[in-house]
Scaffold this motif. Structure first.
Motif, PDB file in Angstrom:
ATOM      1  N   ALA A 270      65.755  59.865  69.926  1.00  0.00           N
ATOM      2  CA  ALA A 270      64.915  59.448  71.047  1.00  0.00           C
ATOM      3  C   ALA A 270      65.750  58.847  72.171  1.00  0.00           C
ATOM      4  O   ALA A 270      65.489  59.079  73.356  1.00  0.00           O
ATOM      5  CB  ALA A 270      63.874  58.436  70.568  1.00  0.00           C
TER       6      ALA A 270
ATOM      7  N   VAL B 283      63.106  65.823  70.865  1.00  0.00           N
ATOM      8  CA  VAL B 283      63.620  65.107  69.692  1.00  0.00           C
ATOM      9  C   VAL B 283      63.777  66.061  68.514  1.00  0.00           C
ATOM     10  O   VAL B 283      64.750  66.000  67.751  1.00  0.00           O
ATOM     11  CB  VAL B 283      62.685  63.935  69.318  1.00  0.00           C
TER      12      VAL B 283
ATOM     13  N   ALA C 166      60.970  57.768  66.473  1.00  0.00           N
ATOM     14  CA  ALA C 166      61.312  58.339  67.775  1.00  0.00           C
ATOM     15  C   ALA C 166      60.142  58.228  68.754  1.00  0.00           C
ATOM     16  O   ALA C 166      60.326  57.868  69.922  1.00  0.00           O
ATOM     17  CB  ALA C 166      61.716  59.809  67.613  1.00  0.00           C
ATOM     18  N   GLN C 167      58.937  58.509  68.281  1.00  0.00           N
ATOM     19  CA  GLN C 167      57.764  58.461  69.149  1.00  0.00           C
ATOM     20  C   GLN C 167      57.492  57.048  69.664  1.00  0.00           C
ATOM     21  O   GLN C 167      57.185  56.852  70.853  1.00  0.00           O
ATOM     22  CB  GLN C 167      56.546  58.994  68.397  1.00  0.00           C
TER      23      GLN C 167
ATOM     24  N   LEU D 123      60.023  56.214  72.446  1.00  0.00           N
ATOM     25  CA  LEU D 123      59.777  56.913  73.704  1.00  0.00           C
ATOM     26  C   LEU D 123      58.585  56.329  74.456  1.00  0.00           C
ATOM     27  O   LEU D 123      58.624  56.183  75.684  1.00  0.00           O
ATOM     28  CB  LEU D 123      59.549  58.409  73.443  1.00  0.00           C
TER      29      LEU D 123
END
Length: 451
Positions: free
Chosen positions: A277, A341, A356-357, A360
């Motif tokens: 990310a 990603v 990762a989400q 972000l």
């Protein structure tokens, strides 16, 4: 002197944008060194290998970032001399910066190899990836002198109004890095060591190409053998300008390492998600960063030419433009962040993707803060007030440290995701205050010049 883009006349915003576009693409290509390493290692080696390469990011920022920060200060006098029309000083400051950059680069290689493994242990690198991380960085650090040279040559080129040529050279070196990564990692199965070796060779090629252009081909920088002789007075003047910028990188990197330590406590999967990310977020940073670097050249040349009012009027417009760009980049990151990603890995388990989400989304909410940082930091740097970088770095440090040691223990990984926005906010506040003070001084100087 012949100018490629005239920063001293015409539409300031138009010229800055035209100047910034090659810088943005050059930065994208430079960023591809790490990006390609991450993608190829993640897809053709393992998730642990991706985590190992990503884990060294904060240490690389500490060592390599500090080195490259110095070169940012070395060429400020080149822009001032060019704006003043003094070709002899342009050559002398350029030649001195080359000698100083390479000498310091060699010294940093020695220090980096001594402290790299202790630093990996200090940030709590998991046992399963520490050997991979050490193997990667210990090859990579041999490229520091060449990175410093290529960045210094590029900064000289930009200081005299040429931002396109470095783009061509980086295109060549990045393409070679990609081919060597595939050869060393996929074909020869050399793992993270192969990725590092590919990057090292590419840095040597980039330094050779940019150096040949500056020393032999650039008509605005006529460096003689005498200009390449060490000059302690000029060298120290440049180092004094570079030290605050370098300290800014160092202070910020210490905060990043502390944050990485917090991330490491969540395990290899979260490290991999956080790494992927972060790489995607860095891509959407590039337009704002490029505009900031172009602003530094514009400010530096006009400061040398004593066009103080042109600086203050144009910086206000650039500030608004960069805020608009940050909104566009926020939307871009929101829409394509997660698909990008997924490119980094073949094993997309839920823990990696969830980490990762969350990272972000936190960035998307606060992206305008980094736009303010890029414009003001580079404006003050162009004026020669590099101490502002150090103060901003201290602000970033406070933001990241508070997250790493306080809030991450209270609310977990969510706090880590807001570390960068917190750092930007704490850096923006002193930069705004310092710029407003310097703006008043510039307007006073303009009145004195007019009279």
């Amino acid at each position: 002197m012949k100018r490629k883009i005239d920063m001293l006349g015409g539409s300031a915003i138009k010229n800055i944008i035209l100047f910034a576009l090659p810088i943005m693409f050059s930065s994208l290509l430079q960023y591809n060194y790490a990006l390609v390493d991450n993608i190829i290692v993640g897809r053709y080696v393992s998730t642990d290998a991706l985590a190992a390469v990503g884990n060294v990011g904060s240490i690389n920022s500490f060592i390599i970032g500090a080195a490259l920060g110095l070169t940012s200060g070395f060429t400020i006098p080149v822009a001032h001399a060019f704006g003043a029309g003094d070709s002899k000083k342009v050559a002398r400051y350029s030649g001195s910066s080359i000698v100083v950059a390479f000498s310091i680069g060699v010294f940093i290689v020695i220090v980096a190899h001594i402290i790299s493994t202790p630093l990996l242990r200090l940030i709590g690198t998991p046992n399963e990836i520490i050997k991979l991380s050490a193997a990667y960085v210990n090859i990579l650090y041999f490229g520091v002198p060449f990175q410093m040279l290529s960045n210094n040559f590029t900064a000289i080129s930009r200081a005299v109004g040429e931002s396109k040529k470095p783009l061509y050279f980086f295109m060549i070196s990045v393409f070679i890095n990609f081919l060597l990564d595939l050869l060393f990692v996929k074909r020869f199965s050399w793992g993270v060591e192969g990725a590092a070796a590919a990057t090292l060779i590419s840095h040597i090629i980039a330094a050779s190409l940019t150096g040949f252009y500056i020393i032999k081909l650039n008509p605005d920088v006529k460096i003689s053998k005498g200009d390449l002789k060490p000059d302690l007075k000029i060298g120290w003047e440049q180092v004094k300008l570079g030290i605050p910028v370098s300290l800014q990188f160092t202070i910020t990197s210490v905060g990043t390492m502390c944050l990485q330590s917090a991330v490491n406590s969540f395990g290899a999967n979260v490290i991999a998600g956080f790494t992927a990310a972060g790489r995607v977020e860095n891509l959407t940073n590039l337009p704002m960063s490029a505009l900031g670097v172009a602003t530094q050249t514009f400010v530096g040349q006009n400061y040398g030419a004593k066009n103080y009012q042109r600086i203050t009027k144009s910086v206000s417009k650039i500030f608004l433009l960069d805020l608009c760009i940050s909104v566009i980049m926020s939307l871009t990151l929101y829409l394509i962040g997660m698909p990008m990603v997924s490119i980094f890995m073949k094993e997309q388990n839920p823990e990696i993707m969830h980490a990762a989400q969350r990272y972000l989304l936190a960035t998307v909410e606060c992206y305008s803060l980094v736009a303010i940082l890029f414009v003001l930091r580079n404006t003050l740097q162009g004026l020669g007030f590099t101490y502002a970088n150090m103060i901003a770095g201290a602000g970033e440090f406070i933001g990241r440290i508070s997250i790493a040691f306080i809030f991450s223990r209270i609310i977990g990984f969510t706090a880590v995701c807001y570390a960068a926005p917190a750092a930007w906010l704490f850096a923006d506040i002193p930069l705004i205050i310092i710029y407003l003070i310097k703006r008043k001084e510039l307007l006073k100087q303009q009145k004195l010049t007019d009279n």
